[in-house]
Design a protein around this motif. Structure first.
Motif, PDB file in Angstrom:
ATOM      1  N   THR A   1       0.836  -1.203   0.000  1.00 20.01           N
ATOM      2  CA  THR A   1       0.000   0.000   0.000  1.00 20.01           C
ATOM      3  C   THR A   1       0.871   1.253   0.000  1.00 20.01           C
ATOM      4  O   THR A   1       0.634   2.189  -0.769  1.00 20.01           O
ATOM      5  N   THR A   2       1.886   1.274   0.833  1.00 19.06           N
ATOM      6  CA  THR A   2       2.799   2.423   0.912  1.00 19.06           C
ATOM      7  C   THR A   2       3.575   2.585  -0.386  1.00 19.06           C
ATOM      8  O   THR A   2       3.713   3.702  -0.906  1.00 19.06           O
ATOM      9  N   MET A   3       4.085   1.485  -0.914  1.00 20.24           N
ATOM     10  CA  MET A   3       4.877   1.521  -2.149  1.00 20.24           C
ATOM     11  C   MET A   3       4.031   2.049  -3.313  1.00 20.24           C
ATOM     12  O   MET A   3       4.456   2.951  -4.042  1.00 20.24           O
ATOM     13  N   VAL A   4       2.844   1.509  -3.481  1.00 20.24           N
ATOM     14  CA  VAL A   4       1.975   1.939  -4.578  1.00 20.24           C
ATOM     15  C   VAL A   4       1.501   3.375  -4.336  1.00 20.24           C
ATOM     16  O   VAL A   4       1.433   4.174  -5.265  1.00 20.24           O
ATOM     17  N   GLY A   5       1.228   3.720  -3.091  1.00 18.81           N
ATOM     18  CA  GLY A   5       0.817   5.083  -2.757  1.00 18.81           C
ATOM     19  C   GLY A   5       1.888   6.114  -3.042  1.00 18.81           C
ATOM     20  O   GLY A   5       1.593   7.277  -3.352  1.00 18.81           O
ATOM     21  N   SER A   6       3.153   5.701  -2.963  1.00 16.82           N
ATOM     22  CA  SER A   6       4.248   6.638  -3.208  1.00 16.82           C
ATOM     23  C   SER A   6       4.310   7.101  -4.657  1.00 16.82           C
ATOM     24  O   SER A   6       4.985   8.076  -4.978  1.00 16.82           O
ATOM     25  N   LEU A   7       3.570   6.437  -5.539  1.00 23.43           N
ATOM     26  CA  LEU A   7       3.539   6.832  -6.944  1.00 23.43           C
ATOM     27  C   LEU A   7       2.741   8.110  -7.157  1.00 23.43           C
ATOM     28  O   LEU A   7       2.891   8.768  -8.188  1.00 23.43           O
ATOM     29  N   GLY A   8       1.893   8.461  -6.198  1.00 20.77           N
ATOM     30  CA  GLY A   8       1.130   9.694  -6.290  1.00 20.77           C
ATOM     31  C   GLY A   8       0.081   9.693  -7.393  1.00 20.77           C
ATOM     32  O   GLY A   8      -0.292  10.751  -7.880  1.00 20.77           O
ATOM     33  N   ASP A   9      -0.388   8.517  -7.778  1.00 18.68           N
ATOM     34  CA  ASP A   9      -1.370   8.403  -8.858  1.00 18.68           C
ATOM     35  C   ASP A   9      -2.691   7.900  -8.278  1.00 18.68           C
ATOM     36  O   ASP A   9      -2.758   6.779  -7.767  1.00 18.68           O
ATOM     37  N   LYS A  10      -3.735   8.722  -8.375  1.00 16.94           N
ATOM     38  CA  LYS A  10      -5.010   8.339  -7.769  1.00 16.94           C
ATOM     39  C   LYS A  10      -5.669   7.144  -8.439  1.00 16.94           C
ATOM     40  O   LYS A  10      -6.581   6.547  -7.890  1.00 16.94           O
ATOM     41  N   TYR A  11      -5.209   6.769  -9.626  1.00 15.55           N
ATOM     42  CA  TYR A  11      -5.794   5.626 -10.334  1.00 15.55           C
ATOM     43  C   TYR A  11      -5.027   4.331 -10.092  1.00 15.55           C
ATOM     44  O   TYR A  11      -5.411   3.277 -10.585  1.00 15.55           O
ATOM     45  N   THR A  12      -3.949   4.396  -9.380  1.00 12.43           N
ATOM     46  CA  THR A  12      -3.151   3.213  -9.087  1.00 12.43           C
ATOM     47  C   THR A  12      -3.090   3.064  -7.574  1.00 12.43           C
ATOM     48  O   THR A  12      -2.499   3.890  -6.894  1.00 12.43           O
ATOM     49  N   ARG A  13      -3.732   2.025  -7.078  1.00 17.13           N
ATOM     50  CA  ARG A  13      -3.725   1.798  -5.641  1.00 17.13           C
ATOM     51  C   ARG A  13      -3.908   0.317  -5.355  1.00 17.13           C
ATOM     52  O   ARG A  13      -4.355  -0.444  -6.205  1.00 17.13           O
ATOM     53  N   TYR A  14      -3.551  -0.060  -4.162  1.00 14.35           N
ATOM     54  CA  TYR A  14      -3.670  -1.441  -3.725  1.00 14.35           C
ATOM     55  C   TYR A  14      -4.951  -1.584  -2.910  1.00 14.35           C
ATOM     56  O   TYR A  14      -5.250  -0.757  -2.058  1.00 14.35           O
ATOM     57  N   LEU A  15      -5.697  -2.630  -3.173  1.00 11.15           N
ATOM     58  CA  LEU A  15      -6.886  -2.945  -2.398  1.00 11.15           C
ATOM     59  C   LEU A  15      -6.663  -4.239  -1.643  1.00 11.15           C
ATOM     60  O   LEU A  15      -6.107  -5.197  -2.187  1.00 11.15           O
ATOM     61  N   SER A  16      -7.127  -4.279  -0.406  1.00  7.39           N
ATOM     62  CA  SER A  16      -7.036  -5.520   0.362  1.00  7.39           C
ATOM     63  C   SER A  16      -7.908  -6.571  -0.322  1.00  7.39           C
ATOM     64  O   SER A  16      -8.808  -6.240  -1.094  1.00  7.39           O
ATOM     65  N   PRO A  17      -7.662  -7.842  -0.042  1.00  8.04           N
ATOM     66  CA  PRO A  17      -8.480  -8.886  -0.673  1.00  8.04           C
ATOM     67  C   PRO A  17      -9.984  -8.691  -0.437  1.00  8.04           C
ATOM     68  O   PRO A  17     -10.777  -8.848  -1.354  1.00  8.04           O
ATOM     69  N   SER A  18     -10.372  -8.316   0.774  1.00  9.02           N
ATOM     70  CA  SER A  18     -11.804  -8.148   1.044  1.00  9.02           C
ATOM     71  C   SER A  18     -12.364  -6.938   0.303  1.00  9.02           C
ATOM     72  O   SER A  18     -13.491  -6.987  -0.210  1.00  9.02           O
ATOM     73  N   LYS A  19     -11.605  -5.860   0.218  1.00 10.79           N
ATOM     74  CA  LYS A  19     -12.063  -4.670  -0.507  1.00 10.79           C
ATOM     75  C   LYS A  19     -12.182  -4.972  -2.002  1.00 10.79           C
ATOM     76  O   LYS A  19     -13.146  -4.577  -2.654  1.00 10.79           O
ATOM     77  N   TYR A  20     -11.212  -5.691  -2.528  1.00 11.04           N
ATOM     78  CA  TYR A  20     -11.253  -6.056  -3.942  1.00 11.04           C
ATOM     79  C   TYR A  20     -12.464  -6.954  -4.231  1.00 11.04           C
ATOM     80  O   TYR A  20     -13.188  -6.736  -5.184  1.00 11.04           O
ATOM     81  N   GLN A  21     -12.689  -7.950  -3.388  1.00 13.24           N
ATOM     82  CA  GLN A  21     -13.819  -8.855  -3.601  1.00 13.24           C
ATOM     83  C   GLN A  21     -15.135  -8.101  -3.520  1.00 13.24           C
ATOM     84  O   GLN A  21     -16.057  -8.349  -4.290  1.00 13.24           O
TER      85      GLN A  21
END
Length: 196
Positions: free
Chosen positions: A101-121
């Motif tokens: 989450t931190t690594m992907v968030g560091s990209l500063g792109d609102k369209y690229t993010r990590y979702l937890s398995p439950s959030k994704y499902q």
């Protein structure tokens, strides 16, 4: 963008810029791969020497590295970021997901993010419309516990005795605590019509 109506009142995006297509595909593809509990890497000979948590982090990095348009990765040393995160010893998969989450968030792109398995499902279930709920709206109280914020009249939830402000401690064999999310509870309350 231009939208056209298709069956069942769904909308389909007819024209979408290349940047948005790539960002959306990174998000969706990454989500599909990363949210499986058993990450099956497709590349890198040294994955066998890594823990499951390190493999998940490396695979997340690889997916973004292969698809992210901004090759400066928000003006950071993307390879060092991978090295630092993959070398870490994680205590749990939740720790690894936090790093992702931190690594992907560091990209500063609102369209690229990590979702937890439950959030994704939950996102997939909502998008496909294949599942039904039990007639309860779920939220969080001031103590961080998951509660029934509203109950539909004559619903399975009301017939089971659930009332507004009831706290969810367990559902379908899964226990919930102050670290649980509404999506964690919802996953246990949704199913095919008539199954819950």
């Amino acid at each position: 963008p231009k939208f056209n109506k298709i069956n069942n009142n769904n909308l389909v995006l007819e024209e979408f810029g290349n940047a948005m297509k790539t960002a959306a595909s990174v998000f969706c593809f990454s989500a599909a791969i990363l949210f499986a509990n058993d990450v099956q890497p497709s590349m890198a000979a040294d994955y066998g020497s890594m823990s499951q948590e390190q493999t998940a982090v490396a695979e997340a990095w690889r997916l973004v590295d292969n698809s992210f348009i901004d090759r400066t990765f928000n003006d950071q040393n993307w390879f060092k970021l991978r090295q630092d995160n993959v070398k870490r010893k994680y205590k749990s998969m939740d720790d690894a997901r936090g790093s992702i989450t931190t690594m992907v968030g560091s990209l500063g792109d609102k369209y690229t993010r990590y979702l937890s398995p439950s959030k994704y499902q939950s996102l997939v279930d909502a998008a496909t419309g294949n599942l039904c709920g039990v007639g309860v709206e779920i939220s969080t109280n001031k103590d961080g516990r998951i509660i029934a914020s509203d109950v539909e009249p004559n619903s399975p939830a009301q017939l089971a005795g659930i009332q507004p402000k009831d706290i969810f401690y367990e559902a379908d064999g899964s226990r919930f605590d102050s670290l649980s999310t509404p999506d964690d509870v919802a996953l246990n309350l949704r199913g095919a019509e008539g199954s819950r």
